[in-house]
Design a protein around this motif. Structure first.
Motif, PDB file in Angstrom:
ATOM      1  N   ARG A 265       0.820  -1.216   0.000  1.00  0.00           N
ATOM      2  CA  ARG A 265       0.000   0.000   0.000  1.00  0.00           C
ATOM      3  C   ARG A 265       0.854   1.265   0.000  1.00  0.00           C
ATOM      4  N   VAL A 266       1.843   1.305   0.907  1.00  0.00           N
ATOM      5  CA  VAL A 266       2.685   2.505   1.011  1.00  0.00           C
ATOM      6  C   VAL A 266       3.501   2.699  -0.267  1.00  0.00           C
ATOM      7  N   ALA A 267       3.969   1.617  -0.864  1.00  0.00           N
ATOM      8  CA  ALA A 267       4.697   1.720  -2.140  1.00  0.00           C
ATOM      9  C   ALA A 267       3.798   2.345  -3.198  1.00  0.00           C
ATOM     10  N   GLY A 268       2.533   1.926  -3.234  1.00  0.00           N
ATOM     11  CA  GLY A 268       1.576   2.510  -4.177  1.00  0.00           C
ATOM     12  C   GLY A 268       1.334   3.975  -3.908  1.00  0.00           C
ATOM     13  N   GLU A 269       1.235   4.340  -2.628  1.00  0.00           N
ATOM     14  CA  GLU A 269       1.007   5.740  -2.263  1.00  0.00           C
ATOM     15  C   GLU A 269       2.195   6.614  -2.666  1.00  0.00           C
ATOM     16  N   LEU A 270       3.405   6.086  -2.490  1.00  0.00           N
ATOM     17  CA  LEU A 270       4.600   6.855  -2.879  1.00  0.00           C
ATOM     18  C   LEU A 270       4.633   7.069  -4.385  1.00  0.00           C
ATOM     19  N   ALA A 271       4.288   6.026  -5.153  1.00  0.00           N
ATOM     20  CA  ALA A 271       4.250   6.161  -6.616  1.00  0.00           C
ATOM     21  C   ALA A 271       3.197   7.178  -7.034  1.00  0.00           C
ATOM     22  N   GLU A 272       2.060   7.146  -6.347  1.00  0.00           N
ATOM     23  CA  GLU A 272       0.961   8.069  -6.652  1.00  0.00           C
ATOM     24  C   GLU A 272       1.379   9.508  -6.389  1.00  0.00           C
ATOM     25  N   ARG A 273       2.059   9.743  -5.262  1.00  0.00           N
ATOM     26  CA  ARG A 273       2.489  11.103  -4.923  1.00  0.00           C
ATOM     27  C   ARG A 273       3.524  11.641  -5.908  1.00  0.00           C
ATOM     28  N   GLU A 274       4.272  10.725  -6.505  1.00  0.00           N
ATOM     29  CA  GLU A 274       5.267  11.136  -7.508  1.00  0.00           C
ATOM     30  C   GLU A 274       4.642  11.343  -8.892  1.00  0.00           C
ATOM     31  N   GLY A 275       3.343  11.043  -9.010  1.00  0.00           N
ATOM     32  CA  GLY A 275       2.677  11.189 -10.296  1.00  0.00           C
ATOM     33  C   GLY A 275       2.975  10.074 -11.260  1.00  0.00           C
ATOM     34  N   ARG A 276       3.441   8.924 -10.737  1.00  0.00           N
ATOM     35  CA  ARG A 276       3.757   7.774 -11.601  1.00  0.00           C
ATOM     36  C   ARG A 276       2.508   6.957 -11.876  1.00  0.00           C
ATOM     37  N   ASN A 277       2.570   6.159 -12.933  1.00  0.00           N
ATOM     38  CA  ASN A 277       1.473   5.251 -13.251  1.00  0.00           C
ATOM     39  C   ASN A 277       1.847   3.798 -13.004  1.00  0.00           C
ATOM     40  N   LYS A 278       3.032   3.583 -12.435  1.00  0.00           N
ATOM     41  CA  LYS A 278       3.474   2.221 -12.155  1.00  0.00           C
ATOM     42  C   LYS A 278       4.279   2.197 -10.855  1.00  0.00           C
ATOM     43  N   VAL A 279       4.012   1.186 -10.019  1.00  0.00           N
ATOM     44  CA  VAL A 279       4.749   0.991  -8.772  1.00  0.00           C
ATOM     45  C   VAL A 279       5.957   0.113  -9.072  1.00  0.00           C
ATOM     46  N   THR A 280       7.141   0.561  -8.635  1.00  0.00           N
ATOM     47  CA  THR A 280       8.377  -0.171  -8.907  1.00  0.00           C
ATOM     48  C   THR A 280       8.992  -0.711  -7.611  1.00  0.00           C
ATOM     49  N   THR A 281      10.010  -1.539  -7.753  1.00  0.00           N
ATOM     50  CA  THR A 281      10.703  -2.067  -6.574  1.00  0.00           C
ATOM     51  C   THR A 281      11.400  -0.951  -5.806  1.00  0.00           C
ATOM     52  N   GLU A 282      11.752   0.133  -6.484  1.00  0.00           N
ATOM     53  CA  GLU A 282      12.340   1.272  -5.777  1.00  0.00           C
ATOM     54  C   GLU A 282      11.333   1.894  -4.818  1.00  0.00           C
ATOM     55  N   HIS A 283      10.085   1.934  -5.235  1.00  0.00           N
ATOM     56  CA  HIS A 283       9.040   2.432  -4.336  1.00  0.00           C
ATOM     57  C   HIS A 283       8.887   1.513  -3.124  1.00  0.00           C
ATOM     58  N   VAL A 284       9.048   0.210  -3.343  1.00  0.00           N
ATOM     59  CA  VAL A 284       8.968  -0.749  -2.236  1.00  0.00           C
ATOM     60  C   VAL A 284      10.100  -0.510  -1.243  1.00  0.00           C
ATOM     61  N   LYS A 285      11.300  -0.266  -1.754  1.00  0.00           N
ATOM     62  CA  LYS A 285      12.454  -0.006  -0.864  1.00  0.00           C
ATOM     63  C   LYS A 285      12.207   1.242  -0.015  1.00  0.00           C
ATOM     64  N   LYS A 286      11.697   2.295  -0.654  1.00  0.00           N
ATOM     65  CA  LYS A 286      11.397   3.528   0.093  1.00  0.00           C
ATOM     66  C   LYS A 286      10.289   3.284   1.122  1.00  0.00           C
ATOM     67  N   ALA A 287       9.290   2.498   0.733  1.00  0.00           N
ATOM     68  CA  ALA A 287       8.183   2.189   1.652  1.00  0.00           C
ATOM     69  C   ALA A 287       8.680   1.405   2.849  1.00  0.00           C
ATOM     70  N   TRP A 288       9.596   0.475   2.626  1.00  0.00           N
ATOM     71  CA  TRP A 288      10.156  -0.330   3.713  1.00  0.00           C
ATOM     72  C   TRP A 288      10.842   0.553   4.748  1.00  0.00           C
ATOM     73  N   GLU A 289      11.647   1.490   4.278  1.00  0.00           N
ATOM     74  CA  GLU A 289      12.346   2.410   5.190  1.00  0.00           C
ATOM     75  C   GLU A 289      11.346   3.237   5.996  1.00  0.00           C
ATOM     76  N   GLN A 290      10.320   3.729   5.335  1.00  0.00           N
ATOM     77  CA  GLN A 290       9.309   4.557   6.012  1.00  0.00           C
ATOM     78  C   GLN A 290       8.541   3.747   7.054  1.00  0.00           C
ATOM     79  N   ILE A 291       8.115   2.533   6.702  1.00  0.00           N
ATOM     80  CA  ILE A 291       7.336   1.693   7.617  1.00  0.00           C
ATOM     81  C   ILE A 291       8.168   1.289   8.822  1.00  0.00           C
ATOM     82  N   GLU A 292       9.432   0.938   8.593  1.00  0.00           N
ATOM     83  CA  GLU A 292      10.293   0.531   9.703  1.00  0.00           C
ATOM     84  C   GLU A 292      10.456   1.641  10.729  1.00  0.00           C
TER      85      GLU A 292
END
Length: 405
Positions: A265-292
């Motif tokens: 979910r957080v990876a999707g939210e980060l991609a959305e805030r960046e104006g992207r149309n696709k969630v990438t593994t980079e978004h997952v890495k950023k989401a992991w850091e934020q959630i932790e």
């Protein structure tokens, strides 16, 4: 001019999110969403349903106790089964009520009893009634209702560790004092050693039936995420490796499905805030850091005072990346309790609390031999130091002695 600039900023943000093609239904990834199916929990659903099915014949089901780490599906299984059970009971004219209480949120005996009374149709003032009287009211009013009541006590370990098992003992014995109504209890805990805290009489009454929920494996988490992602995301919104990556990270963290879903979910939210149309593994890495970071702060805030002082001692002693030992932690902890003018716990109790911090993942410990001096525990701070300190700062007592104010 400043107002116009602000309008431009807000317009840009709102437009970017509203035009996003990431989410179809973000809510299905939220912690409180209850799906109609739970992959890889069929066996546990069958066991819980088979225990509770006696209610459909008007009999009191056995008490049931569920163990398992966070995110292994315990609460979801109970909610799904009791929801279906309640529907069947209405169809058959069985007077059944399910009362769900999260004892971490409703964290006193008064609040637990208030919640139970609300579930059977009675409002309780926030204060002003003695707990003993409130329990007597609950028994009397419950018996008037002529109900079969299933009480679900989620995260019951928090309540018992904070307030003891007196209320739990009363609830497990309540059927002896009722004439018209019957009560069954479902206890849910993340602490697999929880029953060691209980009076043997409570343990024997509560654990008529027991069920352990194992952690999810990475392939199982992948199935869960794919199942939920079909409802949550637009077609083509996820890069191919996103779901396997989320599953692998969550499997590494004790197979926590809740964390896997949060991560997606957080990876999707980060991609959305960046104006992207696709969630990438980079978004997952950023989401992991934020959630932790967020998880550590939340867990630290919820700790009892003495656990916070022990964690503060460990954080200070290991700040430079060095390890520390139980004896050193205890010495600094004693200084903190002296500064606060509160009672110092015994070394044995502090050792137990260090073990609990380890179980929460805030620290890591390893028992090693120190030769003739016997065995000791080597202690490391596993969590982000700044996040730990941020969580501790929210308690003014801890912040003052740590010089954090």
């Amino acid at each position: 001019m400043l107002s116009a600039d602000l309008d431009d900023i807000l317009e840009d943000v709102f437009e970017r999110v509203s035009k996003s093609r990431i989410f179809k239904n973000r809510d299905v990834l939220m912690p409180d969403f209850l799906p109609n199916r739970l992959p890889h929990r069929e066996e546990q659903i069958r066991k819980v349903a088979s225990v509770l099915a006696q209610a459909l014949k008007g009999y009191r089901p056995n008490n049931l106790f569920l163990y398992g780490l966070t995110g292994t599906g315990k609460t979801a299984v109970v909610k799904l089964v009791t929801k279906k059970l309640s529907e069947k009971a209405r169809e058959r004219g069985v007077r059944l009520k399910v009362a769900f209480v999260n004892t971490k949120r409703d964290d006193t005996p008064y609040r637990v009893l208030s919640k139970l009374l609300e579930n059977i149709g009675f409002r309780v003032p926030p204060t002003g009634i003695a707990t003993a009287q409130l329990y007597a009211n609950f028994k009397r009013l419950l018996d008037k209702r002529d109900l079969l009541l299933i009480i679900v006590l989620d995260e019951i370990d928090y309540h018992v560790k904070k307030h003891g098992d007196d209320l739990l003992y009363k609830l497990t014995r309540i059927n002896e004092e009722l004439r018209n109504s019957k009560v069954s209890i479902i206890g849910i805990t993340n602490d697999v050693n929880f029953t060691s805290w209980l009076d043997p009489r409570v343990k024997s009454s509560l654990s008529e039936e027991e069920l352990v929920f194992p952690p999810y494996t990475a392939p199982q988490l992948e199935d869960i995420l794919r199942d939920r992602a079909q409802m949550a995301f637009e077609d083509e919104a996820l890069e191919e490796g996103v779901i396997p990556f989320c599953a692998a990270l969550a499997a590494r963290e004790r197979g926590d499905a809740r964390k896997a879903l949060d991560l997606l979910r957080v990876a999707g939210e980060l991609a959305e805030r960046e104006g992207r149309n696709k969630v990438t593994t980079e978004h997952v890495k950023k989401a992991w850091e934020q959630i932790e970071k967020d998880r550590v702060i939340e867990v630290v805030r919820s700790l009892p005072l003495h656990s916070k002082l022990i964690l503060l001692a460990i954080a200070k002693l290991t700040k430079d990346g060095t390890v520390t030992y139980t004896g050193e932690v205890y010495k600094l902890y004693k200084e903190f309790t002296s500064d606060l003018g509160i009672e110092t716990l015994t070394l044995r109790r502090v050792s137990d609390l260090i073990g609990e911090l380890d179980m929460l993942g805030l620290i890591s410990t390893q028992v090693v031999s120190r030769g003739k001096r016997g065995m000791t525990r080597v202690i490391n701070l596993e969590s982000d130091y700044k996040s730990v300190i941020k969580g501790l700062k929210d308690d003014p007592r801890v912040a003052e002695i740590a010089g954090l104010i």
